[in-house]
Design an enzyme around this catalytic site. Structure first.
Site, mmCIF file in Angstrom:
data_model
loop_
_atom_site.group_PDB
_atom_site.id
_atom_site.type_symbol
_atom_site.label_atom_id
_atom_site.label_comp_id
_atom_site.label_asym_id
_atom_site.label_seq_id
_atom_site.Cartn_x
_atom_site.Cartn_y
_atom_site.Cartn_z
ATOM 1 N N ASN A 239 0.857 -1.188 0.000
ATOM 2 C CA ASN A 239 0.000 0.000 0.000
ATOM 3 C C ASN A 239 0.892 1.236 0.000
ATOM 4 O OD1 ASN A 239 -1.961 1.940 0.337
ATOM 5 N ND2 ASN A 239 -2.374 1.445 2.475
ATOM 6 N N TRP A 240 0.962 1.892 -1.152
ATOM 7 C CA TRP A 240 1.832 3.054 -1.288
ATOM 8 C C TRP A 240 1.254 4.315 -0.642
ATOM 9 C CZ3 TRP A 240 3.793 2.777 -7.082
ATOM 10 C CH2 TRP A 240 4.709 1.717 -7.193
ATOM 11 N N LYS A 241 -0.013 4.274 -0.281
ATOM 12 C CA LYS A 241 -0.672 5.439 0.340
ATOM 13 C C LYS A 241 -0.476 6.672 -0.562
ATOM 14 C CE LYS A 241 -0.174 3.228 4.803
ATOM 15 N NZ LYS A 241 0.014 3.373 6.251
ATOM 16 N N HIS B 176 -9.633 1.089 5.183
ATOM 17 C CA HIS B 176 -8.331 1.228 5.845
ATOM 18 C C HIS B 176 -8.481 2.155 7.052
ATOM 19 C CE1 HIS B 176 -4.128 2.348 6.513
ATOM 20 N NE2 HIS B 176 -3.810 1.260 5.843
ATOM 21 N N GLU C 83 -6.816 4.532 8.129
ATOM 22 C CA GLU C 83 -6.616 5.958 7.857
ATOM 23 C C GLU C 83 -7.857 6.577 7.232
ATOM 24 O OE1 GLU C 83 -1.868 5.124 7.383
ATOM 25 O OE2 GLU C 83 -3.067 5.499 5.589
ATOM 26 N N GLU D 38 -5.326 -5.133 10.641
ATOM 27 C CA GLU D 38 -4.323 -4.092 10.824
ATOM 28 C C GLU D 38 -4.529 -3.419 12.180
ATOM 29 O OE1 GLU D 38 -4.694 -0.857 8.051
ATOM 30 O OE2 GLU D 38 -6.767 -0.562 8.618
ATOM 31 N N GLY E 196 2.769 2.140 10.968
ATOM 32 C CA GLY E 196 3.696 3.248 10.844
ATOM 33 C C GLY E 196 4.386 3.646 12.130
ATOM 34 N N SER F 166 3.332 -2.421 10.332
ATOM 35 C CA SER F 166 4.803 -2.398 10.428
ATOM 36 C C SER F 166 5.415 -3.729 9.976
ATOM 37 C CB SER F 166 5.250 -2.037 11.848
ATOM 38 O OG SER F 166 4.907 -0.703 12.157
ATOM 39 N N GLY G 171 2.931 -1.371 4.318
ATOM 40 C CA GLY G 171 2.941 0.067 4.113
ATOM 41 C C GLY G 171 4.297 0.571 3.673
ATOM 42 N N GLY G 172 5.000 1.239 4.590
ATOM 43 C CA GLY G 172 6.259 1.903 4.243
ATOM 44 C C GLY G 172 7.296 1.002 3.611
#
Length: 241
Positions: free
Chosen positions: A9-11, A96, A98, A165, A171, A204, A225-226
């Site tokens: 997920n590049w967000k 999600h 967010e 999640e 994150g 994470s 994610g990151g």
């Protein structure tokens, strides 16, 4: 049989040029990836078309990060399922944390988006999970059960992926212990009427913990994610041992 799905997920990261640069560094690593693993990139809307053109007939599948429940209309800033399928998108992330936290997403709107995705032939990735406060208050199980019951009303579980999640681990560098993630994902599975739904862990996920995560019997993949933003990092996750 449950499918292994590893999704990045590049967000809100990567321009079109940066997304193509990522592919140049990433694609060669897939030669060692087992064919039964599904590799997905959830890119920003502006990147999806150019990625689709450069991934034609490739094993990497594309996901959007959201979808509206209507096919068209006066919904500024939204996107419909037909707009996504037209450019070769196969998956879409729905609910999600967010989106729930910053943009007012509710279990009811999540349900509408899930059904819209399925009507268009997209496979939704439904995200569920608890905050740090909810976990400390012992509400993890009841919250997740509620999210599932409300979110999955009239949803076809034959065309569905779920991602657990824990919000407190997204994150932050904190990862839910693998046995605990496995336990919660087992709880999620117990609420479903289709035992073959793939359930991912997201929170994470990194190259140094993916092997332990994927060794758990209930976990069928990861929502990353990151660590999905760098080709070598995501390749290591996709090629977990």
């Amino acid at each position: 049989m449950r499918k292994i799905v590893i999704a990045g997920n590049w967000k809100m990261y990567k321009t079109q040029a940066e997304s193509l640069e990522f592919l140049q560094g990433f694609m060669s690593h897939l030669e060692e990836t087992p064919q039964e693993r599904e590799v997905v990139i959830a890119a920003p809307f502006t990147d999806l078309s150019i990625l689709s053109k450069n991934l034609h007939n490739n094993r990497v599948l594309l996901s959007a990060q959201n979808i509206h429940w209507e096919q068209e209309g006066a919904y500024t800033g939204e996107i419909s399922g037909s707009m996504l399928t037209e450019i070769g998108v196969r998956y879409v992330i729905v609910g999600h944390s967010e989106r729930r936290q910053y943009f007012g997403e509710t279990d009811e709107t999540v349900n509408r988006r899930l059904k819209a995705a399925q009507r268009c032939g997209l496979t939704p990735i439904l995200c569920v999970g608890e905050s740090k406060e909810q976990r400390e208050n012992g509400e993890t199980e009841s919250l997740i059960v509620t999210q599932l019951k409300k979110g999955l009303v009239d949803v076809d579980q034959q065309n569905l992926v779920i991602a657990y999640e824990p919000i407190w681990a997204i994150g932050t560098g904190d990862t839910c212990d693998s046995p605990e993630a496995n336990r919660v994902i087992g709880l999620i599975r117990s609420q479903l009427n289709n035992p073959h739904v793939s359930i991912q862990y997201g929170g994470s996920v990194k190259p140094n913990n993916i092997d332990e995560i994927m060794a758990q019997p209930e976990i069928d993949g990861a929502l990353v994610g990151g660590a999905s933003l760098e080709p070598e990092s995501f390749a290591r996750i996709v090629n977990y041992k």
